[in-house]
Design a protein around this motif. Structure first.
Motif, PDB file in Angstrom:
ATOM      1  N   GLU A  99       5.887  24.431 -49.138  1.00  0.00           N
ATOM      2  CA  GLU A  99       6.293  24.801 -47.788  1.00  0.00           C
ATOM      3  C   GLU A  99       6.472  23.551 -46.924  1.00  0.00           C
ATOM      4  O   GLU A  99       5.870  22.509 -47.179  1.00  0.00           O
ATOM      5  CB  GLU A  99       5.236  25.715 -47.149  1.00  0.00           C
ATOM      6  N   GLU A 100       7.296  23.695 -45.898  1.00  0.00           N
ATOM      7  CA  GLU A 100       7.445  22.638 -44.908  1.00  0.00           C
ATOM      8  C   GLU A 100       6.348  22.791 -43.855  1.00  0.00           C
ATOM      9  O   GLU A 100       5.852  23.892 -43.629  1.00  0.00           O
ATOM     10  CB  GLU A 100       8.820  22.725 -44.238  1.00  0.00           C
ATOM     11  N   ALA A 101       5.991  21.692 -43.228  1.00  0.00           N
ATOM     12  CA  ALA A 101       5.010  21.758 -42.149  1.00  0.00           C
ATOM     13  C   ALA A 101       5.568  22.609 -41.018  1.00  0.00           C
ATOM     14  O   ALA A 101       6.682  22.380 -40.552  1.00  0.00           O
ATOM     15  CB  ALA A 101       4.681  20.361 -41.654  1.00  0.00           C
ATOM     16  N   ALA A 102       4.807  23.631 -40.611  1.00  0.00           N
ATOM     17  CA  ALA A 102       5.301  24.572 -39.615  1.00  0.00           C
ATOM     18  C   ALA A 102       5.020  24.121 -38.184  1.00  0.00           C
ATOM     19  O   ALA A 102       5.606  24.631 -37.246  1.00  0.00           O
ATOM     20  CB  ALA A 102       4.682  25.944 -39.860  1.00  0.00           C
ATOM     21  N   GLY A 103       4.114  23.170 -38.001  1.00  0.00           N
ATOM     22  CA  GLY A 103       3.792  22.746 -36.647  1.00  0.00           C
ATOM     23  C   GLY A 103       2.436  22.063 -36.614  1.00  0.00           C
ATOM     24  O   GLY A 103       2.012  21.455 -37.602  1.00  0.00           O
ATOM     25  N   ALA A 104       1.757  22.213 -35.510  1.00  0.00           N
ATOM     26  CA  ALA A 104       0.468  21.550 -35.337  1.00  0.00           C
ATOM     27  C   ALA A 104      -0.573  22.131 -36.286  1.00  0.00           C
ATOM     28  O   ALA A 104      -0.499  23.299 -36.691  1.00  0.00           O
ATOM     29  CB  ALA A 104      -0.003  21.709 -33.893  1.00  0.00           C
ATOM     30  N   VAL A 111       1.789  20.880 -54.301  1.00  0.00           N
ATOM     31  CA  VAL A 111       2.516  22.153 -54.345  1.00  0.00           C
ATOM     32  C   VAL A 111       2.069  23.096 -53.220  1.00  0.00           C
ATOM     33  O   VAL A 111       2.906  23.684 -52.530  1.00  0.00           O
ATOM     34  CB  VAL A 111       2.326  22.835 -55.716  1.00  0.00           C
ATOM     35  N   SER A 112       0.762  23.237 -53.042  1.00  0.00           N
ATOM     36  CA  SER A 112       0.258  24.297 -52.148  1.00  0.00           C
ATOM     37  C   SER A 112      -0.547  23.770 -50.964  1.00  0.00           C
ATOM     38  O   SER A 112      -1.020  24.582 -50.148  1.00  0.00           O
ATOM     39  CB  SER A 112      -0.610  25.278 -52.956  1.00  0.00           C
ATOM     40  N   GLY A 113      -0.711  22.462 -50.866  1.00  0.00           N
ATOM     41  CA  GLY A 113      -1.511  21.913 -49.770  1.00  0.00           C
ATOM     42  C   GLY A 113      -0.983  22.312 -48.401  1.00  0.00           C
ATOM     43  O   GLY A 113      -1.745  22.663 -47.491  1.00  0.00           O
ATOM     44  N   GLN A 114       0.341  22.280 -48.250  1.00  0.00           N
ATOM     45  CA  GLN A 114       0.917  22.615 -46.944  1.00  0.00           C
ATOM     46  C   GLN A 114       0.768  24.100 -46.636  1.00  0.00           C
ATOM     47  O   GLN A 114       0.661  24.495 -45.472  1.00  0.00           O
ATOM     48  CB  GLN A 114       2.392  22.212 -46.911  1.00  0.00           C
ATOM     49  N   THR A 115       0.740  24.936 -47.683  1.00  0.00           N
ATOM     50  CA  THR A 115       0.546  26.375 -47.471  1.00  0.00           C
ATOM     51  C   THR A 115      -0.820  26.639 -46.853  1.00  0.00           C
ATOM     52  O   THR A 115      -0.957  27.442 -45.926  1.00  0.00           O
ATOM     53  CB  THR A 115       0.679  27.141 -48.801  1.00  0.00           C
ATOM     54  N   PHE A 116      -1.846  25.961 -47.356  1.00  0.00           N
ATOM     55  CA  PHE A 116      -3.183  26.105 -46.755  1.00  0.00           C
ATOM     56  C   PHE A 116      -3.143  25.705 -45.276  1.00  0.00           C
ATOM     57  O   PHE A 116      -3.699  26.396 -44.421  1.00  0.00           O
ATOM     58  CB  PHE A 116      -4.196  25.225 -47.488  1.00  0.00           C
ATOM     59  N   LYS A 117      -2.481  24.584 -44.986  1.00  0.00           N
ATOM     60  CA  LYS A 117      -2.436  24.100 -43.603  1.00  0.00           C
ATOM     61  C   LYS A 117      -1.675  25.075 -42.708  1.00  0.00           C
ATOM     62  O   LYS A 117      -2.100  25.367 -41.578  1.00  0.00           O
ATOM     63  CB  LYS A 117      -1.775  22.715 -43.572  1.00  0.00           C
ATOM     64  N   ASN A 118      -0.530  25.559 -43.218  1.00  0.00           N
ATOM     65  CA  ASN A 118       0.273  26.487 -42.401  1.00  0.00           C
ATOM     66  C   ASN A 118      -0.470  27.791 -42.128  1.00  0.00           C
ATOM     67  O   ASN A 118      -0.453  28.306 -41.006  1.00  0.00           O
ATOM     68  CB  ASN A 118       1.590  26.788 -43.118  1.00  0.00           C
ATOM     69  N   LEU A 119      -1.115  28.333 -43.173  1.00  0.00           N
ATOM     70  CA  LEU A 119      -1.825  29.602 -42.993  1.00  0.00           C
ATOM     71  C   LEU A 119      -2.983  29.456 -42.006  1.00  0.00           C
ATOM     72  O   LEU A 119      -3.237  30.353 -41.191  1.00  0.00           O
ATOM     73  CB  LEU A 119      -2.334  30.115 -44.345  1.00  0.00           C
ATOM     74  N   ALA A 120      -3.675  28.321 -42.078  1.00  0.00           N
ATOM     75  CA  ALA A 120      -4.758  28.085 -41.117  1.00  0.00           C
ATOM     76  C   ALA A 120      -4.195  27.970 -39.707  1.00  0.00           C
ATOM     77  O   ALA A 120      -4.748  28.527 -38.747  1.00  0.00           O
ATOM     78  CB  ALA A 120      -5.528  26.819 -41.499  1.00  0.00           C
ATOM     79  N   ALA A 121      -3.072  27.250 -39.564  1.00  0.00           N
ATOM     80  CA  ALA A 121      -2.451  27.077 -38.242  1.00  0.00           C
ATOM     81  C   ALA A 121      -1.932  28.403 -37.696  1.00  0.00           C
ATOM     82  O   ALA A 121      -1.897  28.619 -36.484  1.00  0.00           O
ATOM     83  CB  ALA A 121      -1.311  26.063 -38.339  1.00  0.00           C
ATOM     84  N   GLU A 122      -1.526  29.323 -38.592  1.00  0.00           N
ATOM     85  CA  GLU A 122      -1.021  30.636 -38.165  1.00  0.00           C
ATOM     86  C   GLU A 122      -2.164  31.615 -37.864  1.00  0.00           C
ATOM     87  O   GLU A 122      -1.914  32.768 -37.492  1.00  0.00           O
ATOM     88  CB  GLU A 122      -0.128  31.218 -39.265  1.00  0.00           C
ATOM     89  N   GLY A 123      -3.381  31.154 -38.068  1.00  0.00           N
ATOM     90  CA  GLY A 123      -4.526  32.029 -37.807  1.00  0.00           C
ATOM     91  C   GLY A 123      -4.747  33.070 -38.886  1.00  0.00           C
ATOM     92  O   GLY A 123      -5.417  34.086 -38.662  1.00  0.00           O
TER      93      GLY A 123
END
Length: 252
Positions: free
Chosen positions: A60-65, A106-118
């Protein structure tokens, strides 16, 4: 038999041999055509399989903060928006582990995005799972150095740099000088960071925490990622799309 008859018979035999040769040639051409067609189908199938696998593992691409990142007293690190307590995604990782590096890619950004999305509370658990050298010492130096970073976002940046610069499992790496340099790149501002890394101040804590976690969670490999306490299977873990779906479903 007259000479004329012998000549006629010889010509007939030659004609038969020529016909047989042509028949063999036609059969050979038919077989080659069959093999080429079958090969093309096989190559196409492999190509489609590769395409499907590649598209399914697209990071995934970085979605934001980023969500808030907090270093815990025991060395674990929590990444979550305020008030988000479930689902809990526990990431048990070793900075020297190549599969952990691949998971991060592969999945590091997914963890970050999901956390950022609450949609998840992600908890990183850096441990040392290796018992052989030089991997054990490499892992301890990296884990100990990470414990020298108290600021959450600086820790996460340092975490990412460790994977980007992971040494081979067959050679000594994560040297003190490298770790101090990557700390600067990660924006670490703590004045005692260099000394903390040089003296491996937290090496014992890293080993003690590792044993505690490995025993308590019955971990025999890294990465191990658990969703609400249940291990996520590798096909899901290494597929950002499937991983997102699994965690999002658990969040409902």
């Amino acid at each position: 038999m007259s000479k004329a008859e012998r000549t006629k018979t010889k010509t007939a035999r030659e004609k038969i041999r020529e016909q047989q040769a042509e028949a063999r040639l036609r059969e050979r051409r038919r077989r080659i055509a069959t093999y080429v067609t079958a090969g093309a189908v096989a190559v196409a199938a492999v190509g489609l399989g590769w395409w499907y696998a590649a598209s399914n593992s697209q990071a995934e691409e970085a979605a934001g903060a980023l969500a808030s990142v907090t270093v815990q007293p025991d060395g674990s690190v929590v990444m979550a928006n305020q008030g988000v307590t479930t689902p809990v995604v526990d990431v048990y990782e070793d900075f020297q582990c190549p599969a952990c590096k691949e998971l991060e890619r592969v999945s590091g950004q997914t963890f970050k995005n999901l956390a950022a999305e609450g949609k998840a509370k992600v908890v990183y658990h850096p441990i040392t799972i290796f018992s052989q050298e030089p991997t054990k010492s490499n892992s301890v130096r990296a884990g100990s150095a990470a414990r020298c970073v108290a600021d959450g976002k600086q820790w996460l940046a340092f975490h990412d740099l460790l994977y980007q610069n992971q040494p081979s499992e067959t050679e000594a790496g994560f040297t003190v000088d490298q770790l101090k340099n990557w700390g600067k790149q990660a924006g670490v501002t703590a004045p005692d960071f260099d000394q903390c890394v040089t003296t491996q101040k937290h090496a014992d804590a890293q080993l003690s925490y590792s044993k505690k976690i490995i025993d308590a969670q019955k971990i025999d490999h890294t990465p191990t990622v658990k969703l609400n306490g249940k291990e996520i299977d590798n096909p899901v873990l290494f597929s950002p799309q499937d991983l997102r779906e699994a965690i999002t479903k658990a969040a409902k």
